[in-house]
Design a protein around this motif. Sequence first.
Motif, PDB file in Angstrom:
ATOM      1  N   GLU A 446      26.737  38.752  44.533  1.00  0.00           N
ATOM      2  CA  GLU A 446      27.142  37.483  43.926  1.00  0.00           C
ATOM      3  C   GLU A 446      26.114  36.960  42.926  1.00  0.00           C
ATOM      4  O   GLU A 446      26.476  36.404  41.889  1.00  0.00           O
ATOM      5  N   LYS A 465      36.063  31.626  44.104  1.00  0.00           N
ATOM      6  CA  LYS A 465      34.784  30.922  44.039  1.00  0.00           C
ATOM      7  C   LYS A 465      34.220  30.901  42.616  1.00  0.00           C
ATOM      8  O   LYS A 465      33.559  29.936  42.218  1.00  0.00           O
ATOM      9  N   HIS A 466      34.531  31.965  41.838  1.00  0.00           N
ATOM     10  CA  HIS A 466      34.006  32.077  40.469  1.00  0.00           C
ATOM     11  C   HIS A 466      35.187  32.404  39.538  1.00  0.00           C
ATOM     12  O   HIS A 466      35.451  33.582  39.253  1.00  0.00           O
TER      13      HIS A 466
END
Length: 502
Positions: A446, A465-466
């Motif tokens: 990550e 999340k991204h």
Amino acid sequence: MLYEKLMMDSGMLTKFILFKRITQLNQSDVSITQLADELSLNYQQTFIIATEISHDLTKVMATHPSILQKAGKIDSTKLLVTIDEYRYFLLKKSVPFQFIMYFLNHDSPNIDDFCERHYVSRSTVSRKMLPLKKHVKQFGLRFTYTEANLTGDERSVRVALFDALWLGTRGTVWPFKSVALEDAERLASAFAEYFPLSRTYLGAKELNYFAAIFLCRTRKKMYVSYDERYDFLMNDNPYYDFDRLNQELGPVQALPPRYSKGESSFIFFLAHYAPFYTLDDDPSLFQTLEDFSVRPNPVYELVQEFLDYAKTNIFKKEPEVLDKPILIGNLINITFTFYVLRKPFPNLQSLVEVPDKKRKADHSLEVKLQQFFDEKAQEKEYKFIYTVKKYLIYAFKSVLLPAYDKPKHSEHLKVGVAFEHNFTLVRMIYQFLNDLGFVDSSPYQEELNSSYDLVISSSLLPRQKHPDLPLYFWDLSYGNKDLADLYKRLQQLFEQKNILNE
């Protein structure tokens, strides 16, 4: 410039481009709206052009079914006419193509007769010939009209005529009304041993076209002169049989000695004018390597000096690449042609390849070639390089790039793999990525998000999340057949990463 842009006016070219796109799609329900968007046309324009194409197809083949469907659709699976056949159909109405066919096939061609036969004005001929006139001018050639012809160095004239006729027909028809196919085949067969083309299917057909153009021009008393720059190769060399041409033509058509020598030498030169070698066991390749290596000449010396330079400065990690006979033979042919002509000359490649954005590997190779030829152009025996340096670099690059443009000379993609921690689940993906050669893959981390070109994941959690993460979803149920789409994505990213922004 691409061949069709030289030969077709804007309306004809748009029709050809649309037809070409329809053939590529090969679907039963191609949307006219989609085609309009792709070609930057409105719906009505595209529909009209598609209707014209459908009508044209019935002229090529009377029983051809309509490709037009209801609801603004086209069924391209119904196409029975090939792209080569349709191109030729359009070219038969193209003024530049008509003009070339006319002066090749008529005994006393002139502009007034041409205009009368084809119902066009002299001003229309002049206007529609402009792109082609500009193209041939770079080779020192020009079209004449009072006596319709293409003039200049007769060697370049004949190659330019070959390019125009071959690319217009691709061997689907015999366009030479003044030369019987049997006569061309017989002449081509007599000299086939000199030509690598004769050993491949399409190459043999190309050779027949060259032979037909030879007969067209010599029967009109348009001859090639002998060039003294051939001396080192052809003088006292039993391989080049200067008696063969007249023996083949026979007593009625035999040429006077001074013309026979020039025309024979042109045939032998033509066997070297392009990087023809594609087969490892080609006898003509071995003959070329022997002839150029045992006879003192600047061509072989320059190629050898280049190979020494390239082994140290370009292929230093893999110098053995430059020992391949095919590569050396093709570099000899290129250098010999520029040494003899000392100017740019027509070539098929420039008329069929779409100019692409320059990649980093292209630029890197070009810089190193430039350095070599800049230095050599200063040396007395290689002064000829000065006037053709740009074209020589391009030709050398074309031969070397397939060997040079490997992943090791480009920026690799950095790919993260986010799979369940199980070897049996990830081994196929890792094996696939490693085999590509242009991907550096490792388990997804990550904290390295900003460095990834792509993340291949069996879960969409990283993207949640991204949101900006370049993620490719790979379901664990996917198999080998699904790797094709992944390859396309990786190849696109690799190309984008290695395009040179100038």
